[in-house]
Design a protein around this motif. Structure first.
Motif, PDB file in Angstrom:
ATOM      1  N   UNK A 164       0.851  -1.190   0.000  1.00 22.14           N
ATOM      2  CA  UNK A 164       0.000   0.000   0.000  1.00 22.14           C
ATOM      3  C   UNK A 164       0.883   1.234   0.000  1.00 22.14           C
ATOM      4  N   UNK A 165       0.408   2.280  -0.655  1.00 22.01           N
ATOM      5  CA  UNK A 165       1.188   3.518  -0.692  1.00 22.01           C
ATOM      6  C   UNK A 165       1.181   4.207   0.662  1.00 22.01           C
ATOM      7  N   UNK A 166       0.098   4.016   1.419  1.00 22.28           N
ATOM      8  CA  UNK A 166      -0.014   4.624   2.743  1.00 22.28           C
ATOM      9  C   UNK A 166      -1.232   4.044   3.448  1.00 22.28           C
TER      10      UNK A 166
ATOM     11  N   UNK B 171      -3.947  13.036  -2.127  1.00 23.20           N
ATOM     12  CA  UNK B 171      -4.647  12.092  -3.003  1.00 23.20           C
ATOM     13  C   UNK B 171      -4.997  10.859  -2.198  1.00 23.20           C
ATOM     14  N   UNK B 172      -6.017  10.143  -2.641  1.00 21.17           N
ATOM     15  CA  UNK B 172      -6.387   8.908  -1.956  1.00 21.17           C
ATOM     16  C   UNK B 172      -5.277   7.877  -2.141  1.00 21.17           C
ATOM     17  N   UNK B 173      -4.832   7.237  -1.067  1.00 18.86           N
ATOM     18  CA  UNK B 173      -3.808   6.190  -1.196  1.00 18.86           C
ATOM     19  C   UNK B 173      -4.391   4.952  -1.868  1.00 18.86           C
ATOM     20  N   UNK B 174      -3.528   4.046  -2.255  1.00 17.20           N
ATOM     21  CA  UNK B 174      -3.971   2.827  -2.931  1.00 17.20           C
ATOM     22  C   UNK B 174      -3.342   1.590  -2.305  1.00 17.20           C
ATOM     23  N   UNK B 175      -4.057   0.493  -2.421  1.00 19.23           N
ATOM     24  CA  UNK B 175      -3.607  -0.842  -2.029  1.00 19.23           C
ATOM     25  C   UNK B 175      -3.330  -1.612  -3.317  1.00 19.23           C
TER      26      UNK B 175
ATOM     27  N   UNK C 204       5.024   2.803  14.309  1.00 14.11           N
ATOM     28  CA  UNK C 204       6.069   3.120  13.332  1.00 14.11           C
ATOM     29  C   UNK C 204       6.092   2.121  12.178  1.00 14.11           C
ATOM     30  N   UNK C 205       5.833   0.876  12.482  1.00 15.24           N
ATOM     31  CA  UNK C 205       5.833  -0.172  11.452  1.00 15.24           C
ATOM     32  C   UNK C 205       4.837   0.167  10.344  1.00 15.24           C
ATOM     33  N   UNK C 206       3.669   0.658  10.751  1.00 15.50           N
ATOM     34  CA  UNK C 206       2.631   1.001   9.778  1.00 15.50           C
ATOM     35  C   UNK C 206       2.958   2.307   9.069  1.00 15.50           C
ATOM     36  N   UNK C 207       3.340   3.332   9.818  1.00 12.56           N
ATOM     37  CA  UNK C 207       3.603   4.637   9.226  1.00 12.56           C
ATOM     38  C   UNK C 207       4.763   4.596   8.236  1.00 12.56           C
ATOM     39  N   UNK C 208       5.755   3.764   8.510  1.00 11.93           N
ATOM     40  CA  UNK C 208       6.922   3.666   7.631  1.00 11.93           C
ATOM     41  C   UNK C 208       6.744   2.606   6.539  1.00 11.93           C
ATOM     42  N   UNK C 209       5.534   2.077   6.443  1.00  9.49           N
ATOM     43  CA  UNK C 209       5.158   1.053   5.445  1.00  9.49           C
ATOM     44  C   UNK C 209       6.166  -0.094   5.364  1.00  9.49           C
ATOM     45  N   UNK C 210       6.616  -0.552   6.526  1.00 11.83           N
ATOM     46  CA  UNK C 210       7.555  -1.678   6.534  1.00 11.83           C
ATOM     47  C   UNK C 210       6.902  -2.959   6.044  1.00 11.83           C
ATOM     48  N   UNK C 211       5.571  -3.004   6.097  1.00 11.43           N
ATOM     49  CA  UNK C 211       4.848  -4.188   5.614  1.00 11.43           C
ATOM     50  C   UNK C 211       5.068  -4.401   4.118  1.00 11.43           C
TER      51      UNK C 211
ATOM     52  N   UNK D   5       6.305  -4.774 -13.511  1.00 13.43           N
ATOM     53  CA  UNK D   5       5.338  -3.887 -12.865  1.00 13.43           C
ATOM     54  C   UNK D   5       5.808  -3.553 -11.456  1.00 13.43           C
ATOM     55  N   UNK D   6       5.573  -2.328 -11.055  1.00  6.04           N
ATOM     56  CA  UNK D   6       6.028  -1.876  -9.744  1.00  6.04           C
ATOM     57  C   UNK D   6       4.855  -1.338  -8.937  1.00  6.04           C
ATOM     58  N   UNK D   7       4.743  -1.820  -7.706  1.00  4.13           N
ATOM     59  CA  UNK D   7       3.757  -1.295  -6.771  1.00  4.13           C
ATOM     60  C   UNK D   7       4.504  -0.432  -5.758  1.00  4.13           C
ATOM     61  N   UNK D   8       3.910  -0.220  -4.607  1.00  7.22           N
ATOM     62  CA  UNK D   8       4.568   0.593  -3.582  1.00  7.22           C
ATOM     63  C   UNK D   8       5.737  -0.169  -2.972  1.00  7.22           C
ATOM     64  N   UNK D   9       6.857   0.522  -2.805  1.00  5.36           N
ATOM     65  CA  UNK D   9       8.039  -0.097  -2.231  1.00  5.36           C
ATOM     66  C   UNK D   9       8.149   0.161  -0.746  1.00  5.36           C
ATOM     67  N   UNK D  10       9.314  -0.132  -0.197  1.00  8.35           N
ATOM     68  CA  UNK D  10       9.538   0.030   1.238  1.00  8.35           C
ATOM     69  C   UNK D  10       9.506   1.509   1.623  1.00  8.35           C
TER      70      UNK D  10
END
Length: 219
Positions: free
Chosen positions: A121-123, A131-135, A179-186, A214-219
């Motif tokens: 997810x982007x956020x 903008x609305x984030x995406x999964x 922090x794990x969620x905010x920093x998108x470590x998932x 294809x590229x999605x959201x990264x770390x």
């Protein structure tokens, strides 16, 4: 024939030709278009409405389709999905795709493809208002279909999408902390892909991209 009559005739003829040769979504958004050169693609899809670098946006039967052209050939095709604009993914990945004619969901594609999707997810937290984030759900196909990839996108704006995102976020926040969620470590460790699959199983996809690298959201 006076100038006014001739002008009206020419306009009507041009409109007739344009309507006669107007492409359908099925003609533009299919696997055979991947790898074609830009000139051929535009001979079918028409002139792009907008172009940003390698990305060229088309309107086909009221549906928004984006072609990514790299090195002169089409490497990716993206389509925004609506009740009137549904993608037939069998034209790209055969039986690995769910049967056409129904709204595409994350769960339907996971079931038909055999699973193995990676989720990102982007956020999910403190995203701001830009903008609305995406999964995203990303799938890499086998050799049998040329390792073709599929990227499903869910814009986190509808109630079902937001509910799924909140469910996924809550599970990660409880186990890993804020922090794990905010920093998108998932997006990096993939520890919660199974939780993402369960949360988004019945959520309808907002857009789908097919191609390579294809590229999605990264770390």
């Amino acid at each position: 024939m006076n100038k006014l009559t001739y002008g009206l005739f020419a306009s009507a003829l041009a409109l007739s030709i344009d309507v006669t040769h107007a492409a359908s979504v099925a003609e533009v958004f299919n696997g055979e278009m991947l790898g074609t050169n830009q000139r051929y693609f535009e001979s079918v899809a028409g002139i792009p409405r907008e172009s940003f670098g390698d990305e060229h946006k088309f309107k086909v039967q009221g549906c928004d389709i984006t072609a990514t052209v790299e090195g002169g050939t089409v490497s990716k095709l993206r389509m925004e999905l609506t009740p009137k604009c549904q993608a037939d993914l069998t034209q790209f990945v055969g039986t690995f795709a769910p049967a056409p004619g129904k709204p595409l969901t994350v769960g339907a594609f996971s079931a038909s493809s055999g699973g193995g999707l990676s989720y990102s997810a982007s956020c999910l937290s403190m995203c701001g208002n830009a903008a609305d984030p995406s999964f995203y759900a990303h799938w890499e196909g086998p050799r049998a279909i040329g390792f073709r990839e599929v990227l499903l996108e869910v814009v986190l704006a509808s109630d079902p999408a937001l509910d799924a995102a909140n469910q996924w976020e809550a599970q990660m926040r409880k186990a890993e902390g804020e922090d794990y969620v905010m920093e998108t470590r998932f997006n990096c460790d993939r520890k919660y892909d199974a939780a993402a699959q369960k949360a988004f199983e019945k959520v309808q996809v907002s857009a789908v991209t097919i191609g390579t690298e294809l590229k999605a959201s990264g770390c």
